[in-house]
Design a protein around this motif. Structure first.
Motif, PDB file in Angstrom:
ATOM      1  N   VAL A   4       0.861  -1.180   0.000  1.00 58.15           N
ATOM      2  CA  VAL A   4       0.000   0.000   0.000  1.00 58.15           C
ATOM      3  C   VAL A   4       0.897   1.230   0.000  1.00 58.15           C
ATOM      4  O   VAL A   4       1.722   1.417   0.899  1.00 58.15           O
ATOM      5  N   ASP A   6       0.794   5.216   0.012  1.00 61.53           N
ATOM      6  CA  ASP A   6      -0.019   6.407   0.211  1.00 61.53           C
ATOM      7  C   ASP A   6       0.790   7.659  -0.081  1.00 61.53           C
ATOM      8  O   ASP A   6       0.304   8.606  -0.658  1.00 61.53           O
ATOM      9  N   ASN A   7       2.033   7.653   0.317  1.00 58.37           N
ATOM     10  CA  ASN A   7       2.895   8.804   0.121  1.00 58.37           C
ATOM     11  C   ASN A   7       4.243   8.278  -0.351  1.00 58.37           C
ATOM     12  O   ASN A   7       4.792   7.355   0.246  1.00 58.37           O
ATOM     13  N   SER A  36      -2.693   2.020  -4.510  1.00 56.80           N
ATOM     14  CA  SER A  36      -2.319   3.423  -4.459  1.00 56.80           C
ATOM     15  C   SER A  36      -3.235   4.240  -5.357  1.00 56.80           C
ATOM     16  O   SER A  36      -3.707   3.746  -6.380  1.00 56.80           O
ATOM     17  N   ASP A  37      -3.456   5.478  -4.970  1.00 57.67           N
ATOM     18  CA  ASP A  37      -4.189   6.411  -5.816  1.00 57.67           C
ATOM     19  C   ASP A  37      -3.240   7.312  -6.606  1.00 57.67           C
ATOM     20  O   ASP A  37      -3.681   8.215  -7.306  1.00 57.67           O
ATOM     21  N   LYS A  38      -1.964   7.068  -6.495  1.00 59.31           N
ATOM     22  CA  LYS A  38      -0.962   7.872  -7.198  1.00 59.31           C
ATOM     23  C   LYS A  38      -0.856   7.420  -8.654  1.00 59.31           C
ATOM     24  O   LYS A  38      -0.603   6.251  -8.943  1.00 59.31           O
ATOM     25  N   THR A  60      -6.800   0.778  -6.635  1.00 54.40           N
ATOM     26  CA  THR A  60      -6.905   2.062  -5.946  1.00 54.40           C
ATOM     27  C   THR A  60      -7.096   1.803  -4.455  1.00 54.40           C
ATOM     28  O   THR A  60      -7.444   0.693  -4.041  1.00 54.40           O
ATOM     29  N   LEU A  61      -6.876   2.845  -3.644  1.00 55.18           N
ATOM     30  CA  LEU A  61      -6.996   2.692  -2.192  1.00 55.18           C
ATOM     31  C   LEU A  61      -8.391   2.231  -1.780  1.00 55.18           C
ATOM     32  O   LEU A  61      -8.531   1.495  -0.804  1.00 55.18           O
TER      33      LEU A  61
END
Length: 73
Positions: A4, A6-7, A36-38, A60-61
């Motif tokens: 996962v 996130d950043n 991830s949504d990146k 996606t998350l």
């Protein structure tokens, strides 16, 4: 493996350490679900789909439960 993200902050030192880990444990993984949504992570996932032996899929998350289900198939 469920990964996962996130950043994300990428450094050259971090990339080198990541490659060392990847080479050491490459044969220990059959599937990797990357959550991830990146957009940058999704693009890298598409590029990595050419890697031999490893089945990788992006989620996606909001779909972390789907990622876990996919890993258990």
């Amino acid at each position: 493996m469920l990964l996962v993200i996130d950043n994300i902050h990428v450094t050259l030192k971090g990339l080198i350490e990541d490659l060392k880990f990847d080479m050491k444990y490459w044969n220990d993984f059959d599937k990797i679900a990357v959550v991830s949504d990146k957009t940058s992570v999704e693009i890298v996932m598409r590029l990595s789909s050419v890697l031999p032996k490893l089945d990788m899929k992006h989620f996606t998350l909001s779909k972390v439960t789907d990622a876990t289900s996919w890993l258990n198939e």
